[in-house]
Design a protein around this motif. Structure first.
Motif, PDB file in Angstrom:
ATOM      1  N   VAL A 121      10.548  43.917  52.156  1.00  0.00           N
ATOM      2  CA  VAL A 121       9.243  43.481  52.017  1.00  0.00           C
ATOM      3  C   VAL A 121       9.066  42.599  53.440  1.00  0.00           C
ATOM      4  O   VAL A 121       9.907  42.005  54.060  1.00  0.00           O
ATOM      5  CB  VAL A 121       8.931  42.568  50.833  1.00  0.00           C
ATOM      6  N   ASP A 122       8.082  42.352  53.870  1.00  0.00           N
ATOM      7  CA  ASP A 122       7.572  41.544  54.807  1.00  0.00           C
ATOM      8  C   ASP A 122       7.867  39.809  54.616  1.00  0.00           C
ATOM      9  O   ASP A 122       7.672  39.599  53.431  1.00  0.00           O
ATOM     10  CB  ASP A 122       6.274  41.531  55.398  1.00  0.00           C
ATOM     11  N   ARG A 123       8.886  39.527  55.411  1.00  0.00           N
ATOM     12  CA  ARG A 123       9.211  38.163  55.064  1.00  0.00           C
ATOM     13  C   ARG A 123       8.268  37.014  54.628  1.00  0.00           C
ATOM     14  O   ARG A 123       8.629  36.229  53.979  1.00  0.00           O
ATOM     15  CB  ARG A 123       9.997  37.697  56.335  1.00  0.00           C
ATOM     16  N   HIS A 124       7.295  37.171  55.311  1.00  0.00           N
ATOM     17  CA  HIS A 124       6.093  36.257  55.006  1.00  0.00           C
ATOM     18  C   HIS A 124       5.019  36.494  53.982  1.00  0.00           C
ATOM     19  O   HIS A 124       4.793  35.783  53.058  1.00  0.00           O
ATOM     20  CB  HIS A 124       5.057  35.816  56.405  1.00  0.00           C
ATOM     21  N   THR A 125       4.724  37.779  53.729  1.00  0.00           N
ATOM     22  CA  THR A 125       3.649  38.122  52.964  1.00  0.00           C
ATOM     23  C   THR A 125       4.501  38.673  51.586  1.00  0.00           C
ATOM     24  O   THR A 125       3.570  38.633  50.659  1.00  0.00           O
ATOM     25  CB  THR A 125       2.784  39.241  53.371  1.00  0.00           C
ATOM     26  N   ARG A 126       5.663  38.912  51.654  1.00  0.00           N
ATOM     27  CA  ARG A 126       6.210  39.578  50.626  1.00  0.00           C
ATOM     28  C   ARG A 126       5.891  40.688  50.073  1.00  0.00           C
ATOM     29  O   ARG A 126       5.726  41.229  48.901  1.00  0.00           O
ATOM     30  CB  ARG A 126       6.365  38.668  49.254  1.00  0.00           C
ATOM     31  N   LYS A 127       5.105  41.465  51.072  1.00  0.00           N
ATOM     32  CA  LYS A 127       4.325  42.848  50.787  1.00  0.00           C
ATOM     33  C   LYS A 127       5.499  43.896  51.164  1.00  0.00           C
ATOM     34  O   LYS A 127       6.040  43.896  51.935  1.00  0.00           O
ATOM     35  CB  LYS A 127       3.056  43.289  51.208  1.00  0.00           C
ATOM     36  N   SER A 128       5.327  44.959  50.309  1.00  0.00           N
ATOM     37  CA  SER A 128       6.453  45.918  50.543  1.00  0.00           C
ATOM     38  C   SER A 128       6.372  46.614  52.043  1.00  0.00           C
ATOM     39  O   SER A 128       5.263  46.846  52.410  1.00  0.00           O
ATOM     40  CB  SER A 128       6.461  47.262  49.458  1.00  0.00           C
ATOM     41  N   THR A 129       7.184  47.030  52.539  1.00  0.00           N
ATOM     42  CA  THR A 129       7.236  47.530  53.927  1.00  0.00           C
ATOM     43  C   THR A 129       8.363  48.595  54.084  1.00  0.00           C
ATOM     44  O   THR A 129       9.560  48.689  53.445  1.00  0.00           O
ATOM     45  CB  THR A 129       7.475  46.470  55.069  1.00  0.00           C
ATOM     46  N   PRO A 130       7.942  49.772  54.845  1.00  0.00           N
ATOM     47  CA  PRO A 130       8.965  50.839  55.003  1.00  0.00           C
ATOM     48  C   PRO A 130      10.331  50.307  55.769  1.00  0.00           C
ATOM     49  O   PRO A 130       9.999  49.430  56.407  1.00  0.00           O
ATOM     50  CB  PRO A 130       7.962  51.908  55.964  1.00  0.00           C
ATOM     51  N   ILE A 131      11.173  51.200  55.248  1.00  0.00           N
ATOM     52  CA  ILE A 131      12.594  50.957  56.004  1.00  0.00           C
ATOM     53  C   ILE A 131      12.542  51.645  57.389  1.00  0.00           C
ATOM     54  O   ILE A 131      11.929  52.726  57.420  1.00  0.00           O
ATOM     55  CB  ILE A 131      13.726  51.434  55.023  1.00  0.00           C
ATOM     56  N   SER A 132      12.685  51.051  58.357  1.00  0.00           N
ATOM     57  CA  SER A 132      12.681  51.641  59.783  1.00  0.00           C
ATOM     58  C   SER A 132      13.306  52.866  59.899  1.00  0.00           C
ATOM     59  O   SER A 132      14.480  52.930  59.542  1.00  0.00           O
ATOM     60  CB  SER A 132      12.825  50.729  60.797  1.00  0.00           C
ATOM     61  N   ASN A 133      13.092  53.461  60.926  1.00  0.00           N
ATOM     62  CA  ASN A 133      13.970  54.694  61.314  1.00  0.00           C
ATOM     63  C   ASN A 133      15.293  54.268  61.904  1.00  0.00           C
ATOM     64  O   ASN A 133      16.430  55.029  61.577  1.00  0.00           O
ATOM     65  CB  ASN A 133      13.044  55.456  62.126  1.00  0.00           C
TER      66      ASN A 133
END
Length: 149
Positions: A121-133
């Motif tokens: 998740v994004d550190r600040h928003t806690r919204k799910s985020t893709p795993i980087s390549n």
């Protein structure tokens, strides 16, 4: 509920040695069950830090544990050095499932085994985020199977 077959050391590609601590033991003289999860968490994060360039203090994305389980096969106690084996069981779009096992030094069969799921998740928003390549590529050598999602 039946027990899963006991895992063996040869099934793992990454290991982290951990010294048990006096405080890990409970009143019964063995490592308390909740402490096994701490060992799993420490080893999973060590894999990310050592091989995927993850910095838990500064990374814009962080992994939150959303699921975990443990099967206890043998007692652990203080003082002993254990080794935690880690593999990536599944690499999703924004989640990682770790296959983990704890071994007593010199033993090939797991004293405990389980799994851990991190959702990034994004550190600040806690919204799910893709795993980087970059992270995905770094973790491929630790997968049970191919690196495809």
């Amino acid at each position: 509920m039946s027990k899963a077959p006991v895992k063996t050391r040869e099934q793992y590609t990454f290991f982290l040695s951990i010294q048990t601590r006096w405080a890990d033991n409970d009143l019964y003289g063995h490592v308390n069950n909740v402490t096994y999860y701490s060992y799993f968490d420490t080893a999973a994060n060590a894999l990310l830090i050592q091989h995927a360039g993850f910095d838990p203090r500064t990374s814009p994305n962080i992994g939150l544990v959303v699921n975990s389980c443990c099967q206890f096969n043998q007692e652990l106690s203080y003082p002993e050095v254990i080794e935690v084996g880690v593999n990536i069981a599944k690499l999703g779009g924004s989640s990682l499932t770790y296959d983990l096992a704890i071994f007593k030094q010199g033993n090939d069969q797991a004293a405990a085994q389980g799994s851990f799921v991190h959702v990034f998740v994004d550190r600040h928003t806690r919204k799910s985020t893709p795993i980087s390549n970059k992270m995905r590529d770094a973790l491929c050598p630790f997968m049970h199977s191919s690196c495809e999602i």
